[in-house]
Design a protein around this motif. Structure first.
Motif, short mmCIF file in Angstrom:
data_model
loop_
_atom_site.label_atom_id
_atom_site.label_comp_id
_atom_site.label_asym_id
_atom_site.label_seq_id
_atom_site.Cartn_x
_atom_site.Cartn_y
_atom_site.Cartn_z
N THR A 134 -4.97 11.18 11.48
CA THR A 134 -6.30 10.64 11.44
C THR A 134 -5.99 9.03 11.24
O THR A 134 -5.06 8.66 10.36
CB THR A 134 -7.23 10.94 10.54
OG1 THR A 134 -6.68 10.90 9.23
CG2 THR A 134 -7.42 12.44 10.45
N ALA A 135 -7.02 8.11 11.93
CA ALA A 135 -6.62 6.70 11.76
C ALA A 135 -6.97 6.42 10.44
O ALA A 135 -7.90 6.94 9.76
CB ALA A 135 -7.34 6.19 12.74
N PRO A 136 -6.64 5.26 9.86
CA PRO A 136 -6.90 4.79 8.71
C PRO A 136 -8.24 4.39 8.58
O PRO A 136 -9.06 3.92 9.58
CB PRO A 136 -6.15 3.80 8.17
CG PRO A 136 -5.54 3.26 9.48
CD PRO A 136 -5.52 4.46 10.38
N GLU A 137 -9.17 4.35 7.44
CA GLU A 137 -10.45 4.04 7.44
C GLU A 137 -10.38 2.44 7.63
O GLU A 137 -11.37 1.72 8.08
CB GLU A 137 -11.29 4.40 6.06
CG GLU A 137 -11.36 5.64 6.01
CD GLU A 137 -12.07 5.98 4.88
OE1 GLU A 137 -12.81 5.27 4.15
OE2 GLU A 137 -12.04 7.38 4.47
N GLY A 138 -9.45 1.58 7.26
CA GLY A 138 -9.53 0.14 7.42
C GLY A 138 -8.42 -0.21 8.37
O GLY A 138 -8.23 0.29 9.33
N ASP A 139 -7.75 -1.11 7.96
CA ASP A 139 -6.40 -1.67 9.00
C ASP A 139 -5.39 -0.98 9.05
O ASP A 139 -5.08 0.03 7.70
CB ASP A 139 -6.17 -3.02 8.12
CG ASP A 139 -6.90 -4.16 8.68
OD1 ASP A 139 -8.06 -4.08 9.31
OD2 ASP A 139 -6.76 -5.24 8.10
N TRP A 140 -4.58 -0.66 9.91
CA TRP A 140 -3.56 0.12 9.89
C TRP A 140 -2.40 -0.88 9.20
O TRP A 140 -2.64 -2.01 9.21
CB TRP A 140 -2.87 0.02 11.49
CG TRP A 140 -3.51 1.32 12.36
CD1 TRP A 140 -4.63 0.93 13.02
CD2 TRP A 140 -3.28 2.29 12.60
NE1 TRP A 140 -5.00 2.02 13.65
CE2 TRP A 140 -4.19 3.09 13.33
CE3 TRP A 140 -2.16 3.22 11.92
CZ2 TRP A 140 -4.13 4.22 13.69
CZ3 TRP A 140 -2.12 4.60 12.48
CH2 TRP A 140 -3.32 5.33 13.25
N THR A 141 -1.53 -0.21 8.49
CA THR A 141 -0.67 -0.69 7.63
C THR A 141 0.99 -0.30 7.91
O THR A 141 1.01 0.70 8.61
CB THR A 141 -1.06 -0.89 6.20
OG1 THR A 141 -0.80 0.64 5.61
CG2 THR A 141 -2.30 -1.33 5.80
N GLU A 142 1.98 -0.85 7.56
CA GLU A 142 3.28 -0.47 7.79
C GLU A 142 3.53 0.89 7.43
O GLU A 142 4.31 1.73 8.12
CB GLU A 142 4.20 -1.45 6.76
CG GLU A 142 5.87 -1.33 7.04
CD GLU A 142 6.36 -0.15 6.14
OE1 GLU A 142 7.05 0.48 6.70
OE2 GLU A 142 5.79 0.00 5.12
N PRO A 143 3.03 1.41 6.23
CA PRO A 143 3.41 2.56 5.83
C PRO A 143 2.72 3.76 6.93
O PRO A 143 3.04 4.81 7.07
CB PRO A 143 2.66 3.01 4.49
CG PRO A 143 2.66 1.56 3.94
CD PRO A 143 2.46 0.73 4.91
N ASP A 144 1.59 3.48 7.63
CA ASP A 144 1.14 4.23 8.63
C ASP A 144 2.05 4.54 9.92
O ASP A 144 2.04 5.45 10.58
CB ASP A 144 -0.35 3.80 9.22
CG ASP A 144 -1.29 3.69 8.11
OD1 ASP A 144 -1.58 4.55 7.33
OD2 ASP A 144 -1.98 2.45 8.24
N LEU A 145 3.03 3.52 10.03
CA LEU A 145 3.90 3.42 11.21
C LEU A 145 4.80 4.75 10.75
O LEU A 145 5.22 5.24 11.88
CB LEU A 145 4.60 2.31 11.44
CG LEU A 145 3.88 1.07 11.80
CD1 LEU A 145 4.80 -0.10 11.82
CD2 LEU A 145 3.21 1.46 13.07
N HIS A 146 4.91 5.10 9.77
CA HIS A 146 5.93 6.27 9.25
C HIS A 146 5.15 7.81 9.93
O HIS A 146 5.91 8.80 9.79
CB HIS A 146 6.31 6.40 8.17
CG HIS A 146 7.07 5.18 7.44
ND1 HIS A 146 8.38 4.96 7.92
CD2 HIS A 146 6.61 4.06 6.83
CE1 HIS A 146 8.57 3.62 7.51
NE2 HIS A 146 7.79 3.35 6.91
N LEU A 147 4.03 7.82 10.17
CA LEU A 147 3.39 8.99 10.56
C LEU A 147 3.91 9.41 12.14
O LEU A 147 3.68 10.41 12.60
CB LEU A 147 1.81 8.83 10.76
CG LEU A 147 1.34 8.46 9.53
CD1 LEU A 147 -0.34 8.22 9.80
CD2 LEU A 147 1.24 9.68 8.48
N PHE A 148 4.39 8.45 12.86
CA PHE A 148 4.54 8.65 14.08
C PHE A 148 5.87 9.25 14.60
O PHE A 148 6.94 8.68 13.82
CB PHE A 148 4.53 7.43 14.76
CG PHE A 148 2.96 6.84 15.02
CD1 PHE A 148 1.96 7.80 15.45
CD2 PHE A 148 2.63 5.58 14.12
CE1 PHE A 148 0.40 7.10 15.23
CE2 PHE A 148 1.24 5.48 14.02
CZ PHE A 148 0.38 6.09 14.76
#
Length: 196
Positions: free
Chosen positions: A19-33
């Motif tokens: 799921t997309a984060p509620e706010g800005d995308w951040t560097e840790p989110d890139l590890h989801l892919f």
């Protein structure tokens, strides 16, 4: 009775759900892919995804890396697909992944390079990344204070830019068997035809 998904019973891995984060995308989110050839980057807190590059693109990246490494003085690092963190710790941060990055001696060695350590970024343009490489990424690199930017378009044609008054200014273009000597990030001779 245990219910097994048809995909699992056939030995097929079901798609990863996120799921997309509620706010800005951040560097840790890139590890989801997954490492699936797509390029996942964050621009001012927004996710940008480029499709997998064609094989010729990866071969051109390798040729540019070889040229820069062969001319690099001791202590300089030439890397492909090394991330740069821009405005980290601030809202709307960016995490960009240039095709080629040249790091100055005594760089921090962080997973996401500090722009202060970056002497040169190179983008190899494809049909899917042309506008991104010509307009958006150079603007972000310039705002981060990265001094030199090269853009290589198919052909190949090398476009050399230098930071001047906060913006990149085109210093020259070279293609084919024509040779150019550049002094930045360090002295190097470039012949685009040799990259084919």
């Amino acid at each position: 009775m245990v219910m097994v998904s048809p995909a699992v019973s056939l030995g097929v891995t079901p798609p990863v759900r996120w799921t997309a984060p509620e706010g800005d995308w951040t560097e840790p989110d890139l590890h989801l892919f997954p490492q699936d050839g797509h390029r996942y980057e964050i621009v001012d807190g927004s996710l940008h995804v480029a499709p997998p590059a064609p094989r010729w693109h990866d071969e051109l990246v390798g040729a540019v890396v070889t040229t820069l490494r062969s001319a690099a003085p001791p202590g300089w690092w030439v890397c492909d697909r090394l991330g740069i963190g821009i405005n980290q710790g601030a809202g709307g941060a960016s995490n960009l992944v240039p095709d080629v990055t040249v790091l100055r001696p005594r760089s921090s060695g962080a997973t996401w390079s500090d722009p202060a350590d970056v002497a040169l970024v190179v983008e190899i343009e494809t049909a899917a990344t042309r506008r991104y490489d010509e307009v958006l990424k150079p603007t972000l690199y310039a705002e981060a204070g990265i001094r030199d930017y090269w853009r290589v378009e198919p052909g190949p044609v090398l476009h050399v830019y230098e930071l001047e008054a906060g913006r990149f200014r085109l210093r020259g273009c070279v293609e084919g068997a024509e040779q150019i000597r550049l002094d930045a990030p360090y002295p190097v001779r470039i012949t685009p035809a040799a990259w084919r």
